[in-house]
Design a protein around this motif. Sequence first.
Motif, PDB file in Angstrom:
ATOM      1  N   ASP A 181       0.846  -1.205   0.000  1.00 10.53           N
ATOM      2  CA  ASP A 181       0.000   0.000   0.000  1.00 10.53           C
ATOM      3  C   ASP A 181       0.874   1.245   0.000  1.00 10.53           C
ATOM      4  OD1 ASP A 181      -2.660  -1.273   0.250  1.00 10.53           O
ATOM      5  OD2 ASP A 181      -1.869  -1.966   2.161  1.00 10.53           O
ATOM      6  N   ARG A 184       2.177   1.769  -3.491  1.00  8.07           N
ATOM      7  CA  ARG A 184       1.071   2.282  -4.321  1.00  8.07           C
ATOM      8  C   ARG A 184       0.845   3.772  -4.063  1.00  8.07           C
ATOM      9  NH1 ARG A 184      -2.323  -2.064  -2.909  1.00  8.07           N
ATOM     10  NH2 ARG A 184      -2.266  -3.679  -4.491  1.00  8.07           N
ATOM     11  N   VAL A 215       3.233  -5.694  -5.585  1.00  7.35           N
ATOM     12  CA  VAL A 215       2.506  -4.639  -6.311  1.00  7.35           C
ATOM     13  C   VAL A 215       3.329  -4.072  -7.474  1.00  7.35           C
ATOM     14  CG1 VAL A 215       1.187  -4.027  -4.239  1.00  7.35           C
ATOM     15  CG2 VAL A 215       3.231  -2.688  -4.852  1.00  7.35           C
TER      16      VAL A 215
END
Length: 260
Positions: A181, A184, A215
């Motif tokens: 996260d 991101r 990711v």
Amino acid sequence: MASELERVAQAPDLLVALDFDGTVSPLVDDPAESRLVPAAAAAIARLRALPRTWVAFVSGRPLASLARVTGADDDALLIGSHGVEVRIGGAIADLGLSAEERGRLVALESKLAPIVAGVPEAYLEHKPVGFGVHTRRVRDKSLVPGLHAAARTAAADVGGFTERDGKDILEFSVRDVTKGDGVRALRELLGDEAQGDVTVVYAGDDVTDEDAFAVLGPGDLGVKVGPGETRAAERVADVPAFAEWLTRLADAREASVSAD
Ligand SMILES: [Mg+2]
């Protein structure tokens, strides 16, 4: 290996996102004493000085601790607490803990404190959104499994905690956020400043870094530091080897920028 490094060095917009402990600084007994190895610090300074090139630290450390050990200035990009805390250009995203979350933290602390105190050299770290049970200094390692089991039971009793198992640390967090996260968030933020898609290089040494590797897109590059299973495309042996890798990246990026 050189070709992947060369490829990302020529990306129009490059974000170099780095775990701290065990990646650019050796693991030490006292986390407050950790510092960047000089070769990594030099490479990072060179990369940061280049156009369309950003360096960020993404760590499980609380943001304040990360800022201290990295010697970060106000412009530094910092992600602390595994993605919960974000500091971009001096602005800190508010954690906004609810009363309910704070209540659970207090409840877990009252359970964990006596458990951790019962194991010599173990210590409990208070984090902004949870706790770390540290066992690096524990001399009798046979006590660690029992400590972990008791801590897990305590967290399950209170409920709603995310558990993370790292090197010599077992963490419990009221927020289910990962380093993925964090990466991101950085990519989105830089997307406004960058002219196209940002190419991300992410490097880390621990299990929690796998969330960040996960990711990454096909144009990005993950670098695993040290042994262990990984989804990263590249691997280097240790912290000094990664400092050399970063130095080569700085060399290649400088050459690419001056050729434009
Ligand atoms: Mg690490």
